[in-house]
Write an enzyme that holds these catalytic residues in place. Structure first.
Site, PDB file in Angstrom:
ATOM      1  N   GLY A 108      54.341 -29.281  -2.863  1.00 18.76           N
ATOM      2  CA  GLY A 108      55.366 -30.023  -3.600  1.00 18.76           C
ATOM      3  C   GLY A 108      55.831 -29.337  -4.878  1.00 18.76           C
ATOM      4  N   ASN A 150      58.704 -28.122  -5.722  1.00 23.07           N
ATOM      5  CA  ASN A 150      59.974 -28.644  -6.237  1.00 23.07           C
ATOM      6  C   ASN A 150      59.777 -29.964  -6.970  1.00 23.07           C
ATOM      7  OD1 ASN A 150      62.326 -26.919  -5.510  1.00 23.07           O
ATOM      8  ND2 ASN A 150      61.512 -27.172  -3.431  1.00 23.07           N
ATOM      9  N   MET A 179      56.646 -33.193   6.094  1.00 21.31           N
ATOM     10  CA  MET A 179      56.730 -32.768   7.482  1.00 21.31           C
ATOM     11  C   MET A 179      56.704 -33.936   8.457  1.00 21.31           C
ATOM     12  SD  MET A 179      57.146 -29.688   6.776  1.00 21.31           S
ATOM     13  CE  MET A 179      57.202 -29.017   8.428  1.00 21.31           C
ATOM     14  N   LEU A 191      62.090 -38.793   9.433  1.00 19.05           N
ATOM     15  CA  LEU A 191      62.237 -40.194   9.035  1.00 19.05           C
ATOM     16  C   LEU A 191      63.291 -40.887   9.896  1.00 19.05           C
ATOM     17  CD1 LEU A 191      62.098 -39.659   5.183  1.00 19.05           C
ATOM     18  CD2 LEU A 191      60.281 -40.520   6.662  1.00 19.05           C
ATOM     19  N   ASN A 247      66.784 -34.275   0.526  1.00 18.26           N
ATOM     20  CA  ASN A 247      65.866 -33.283   1.069  1.00 18.26           C
ATOM     21  C   ASN A 247      66.403 -31.901   0.715  1.00 18.26           C
ATOM     22  OD1 ASN A 247      63.656 -32.248   2.412  1.00 18.26           O
ATOM     23  ND2 ASN A 247      64.561 -32.421   4.448  1.00 18.26           N
ATOM     24  N   HIS A 263      66.496 -27.815   2.095  1.00 19.26           N
ATOM     25  CA  HIS A 263      66.243 -26.931   3.242  1.00 19.26           C
ATOM     26  C   HIS A 263      66.454 -25.489   2.789  1.00 19.26           C
ATOM     27  CE1 HIS A 263      65.940 -25.604   7.386  1.00 19.26           C
ATOM     28  NE2 HIS A 263      67.000 -24.835   7.169  1.00 19.26           N
TER      29      HIS A 263
END
Length: 525
Positions: free
Chosen positions: A12, A14, A87, A90, A103, A105
């Protein structure tokens, strides 16, 4: 304050960046993971951030797991959910019940979706990748895009090096930006469309993307122990020293300091329509002048301070002819910059083995519209100081009005002092400098320095009967008193001091003329 829930399955990084930076005042209220041993949990606890673990049981349906996640988040008044390497896919039920969910990417979607984005980028031979912050949807890596950030792909990259650079150079920029926009109420979502308030093409846009190519590796930076390189903007169409042709190819290449000084010199002579010459040392004018010919302009500029001009940079705003070239090589100079050269001038200049001769071509416009300065952790961007005053822009504030000759000299001094480092004082006689006091922390010391330069260094001229320019107002009358002792008879300055009346009174006592510009001309780098 915007309350954020962070969902992560591993480190985590970020989320911790967002927690530490609090973009837009956003606060990471809770960190939730689907793995009890996820490192992000310890990092959050170290920061005093509440944590929760909701692991999916072996036979548990995905929807039931998501409902337990929503229950774990119920105790927090959340405005935003940020996924960071979470991971799990949802469902619409979760996304419909949770606040806006973002999110990130590690590619520029829609290119290279999936968990192996970096490998795809390398296999495709892409030269640019980056990251995408998007609104999470049930369809993986396909939600509406909020923001993106590009990074280059280098020849020696592998998936590991690319992953680290995308994280640090792209995700660490883009994700906090997106959170800040949400916190500031700038993100509007309508169906599959996202609009960002203020993200428009204007002089100072909400985001800046610049691309520059390395032109050359320099011998060293400001000092020999510093490595350096020159990057060029190929879209720049104005005359620049970066794109200037070096006409004596056997001479050594320009150094970091040569480029910096040559750029300053070019900027100064671009100020004038008349033939103009300047000699620059450490980005400050050792002398500047305009005249009927470029030869006379150079002679008058040099005579301001020939001692300081040793090893300096010469800039001309006319083609360099043979007489001017002969005068230039009479003493040691590092670089000559001009829009053109006669063949005879080039023959003279090339006799000096390491005198760099730069041909910029026609000048065109004065300056790029924006000037930039890199700071640790950011960048300052401002409009170029393109003020160019005429007589009608000046306010006479003393009992005596300047003569016609003094008005001309005052305007010359003002347009020259724009290129002198603050605190700056400049003495001029006609359209040539007499003494320059630059870079002083006291304005009265700058006056004293200009007077000393005029008395001790100038050749064939002095400050008696000259005019004085100040790049900012005089806070006290002492600067005027010092100028009067040096023989100054007219002054140009911005005005605006609380002591303007005292300063004007001092000028009147010495029968000086004084004009206000109403704007200052600071130059701090």
């Amino acid at each position: 304050m915007t309350q954020v829930a962070g969902l992560a399955s591993n480190r985590g990084r970020n989320l911790m960046r967002i927690a530490d930076g609090a973009p837009g005042g956003a606060e990471l209220a809770v960190v939730l993971s689907n793995h009890a041993d996820a490192p992000v949990l310890d990092k959050a606890e170290d920061r005093g951030i509440p944590t929760a673990v909701v692991e999916r049981e072996e036979s548990e349906a995905r929807i039931e797991h998501e409902r337990r996640i929503l229950e774990a988040l119920e105790g927090y008044d959340l405005d935003l959910v940020c996924l960071d390497g979470y991971m799990r896919v949802l469902t619409d039920e979760f996304l419909g019940s949770a606040p806006l969910t973002l999110n990130v990417h590690p590619s520029l979607l829609p290119s290279f979706p999936g968990t192996d984005a970096h490998e795809q980028v390398l296999e495709a031979g892409a030269r640019v990748t980056g990251c995408t912050v998007h609104i999470a949807t049930e369809e993986v890596d396909a939600g509406p895009i909020v923001t993106q950030e590009p990074v280059p792909v280098y020849e020696d990259d592998d998936a590991a090096s690319l992953k680290e650079r995308v994280l640090h150079d792209a995700e660490f920029r883009a994700y906090p930006r997106a959170v800040r926009w949400v916190a500031e109420g700038k993100v509007e979502v309508e169906g599959d469309e996202v609009r960002i308030e203020g993200d428009e093409d204007e002089e100072f846009p909400a985001r800046r993307l610049t691309g520059e190519d390395r032109s050359t590796a320099l011998r060293y930076g400001e000092n020999p122990h510093q490595d350096a390189a020159l990057y060029s903007d190929e879209t720049e169409e104005r005359a620049t020293v970066v794109h200037a042709e070096q006409l004596n190819e056997d001479a050594k290449a320009l150094s970091y300091n040569n480029y910096n000084d040559a750029d300053a010199a070019l900027g100064l002579v671009k100020e004038f329509d008349e033939p103009a010459a300047a000699v620059i040392k450490h980005t400050n004018p050792a002398g500047c002048a305009t005249a009927d010919t470029i030869e006379k302009a150079y002679d008058r500029a040099l005579s301001t301070d020939p001692m300081s001009a040793f090893g300096g940079i010469v800039a001309l705003n006319r083609a360099c002819d043979e007489p001017t070239a002969t005068a230039i090589v009479d003493s040691f100079k590092e670089v000559v910059v001009a829009p053109d050269y006669t063949d005879d001038a080039l023959s003279v200049l090339r006799e000096k083995e390491n005198l760099r001769v730069l041909d910029t071509g026609p000048f065109g416009d004065l300056e790029p519209p924006l000037r930039e300065k890199k700071l640790a952790g950011g960048r300052l961007v401002q409009e170029a100081d393109d003020q160019h005053l005429a007589r009608g822009d000046l306010e006479v504030v003393t009992e005596r009005e300047p003569s016609e000759e003094e008005f001309e000299s005052l305007l010359f001094a003002w347009h020259t002092i724009k290129h002198v480092k603050s605190n700056a004082i400049l003495f001029a006689d006609g359209t040539e400098t007499v003494g320059v006091g630059m870079g002083q922390v006291s304005r009265v010391d700058a006056v004293r320095l200009a007077a000393m330069k005029a008395e001790e260094h100038a050749e064939g001229k002095d400050s008696k009967g000259a005019v004085m320019a100040s790049d900012a107002f005089f806070p006290f009358p002492d600067g005027i008193t010092e100028a009067a002792e040096a023989g100054i008879e007219a002054v140009i300055q911005p005005g605006g001091s609380v002591n303007d009346e005292d300063v004007i009174e001092a000028a009147d006592e010495h029968d000086m003329a004084m004009v206000f510009t109403g704007s200052r001309a600071f130059r701090h780098d």
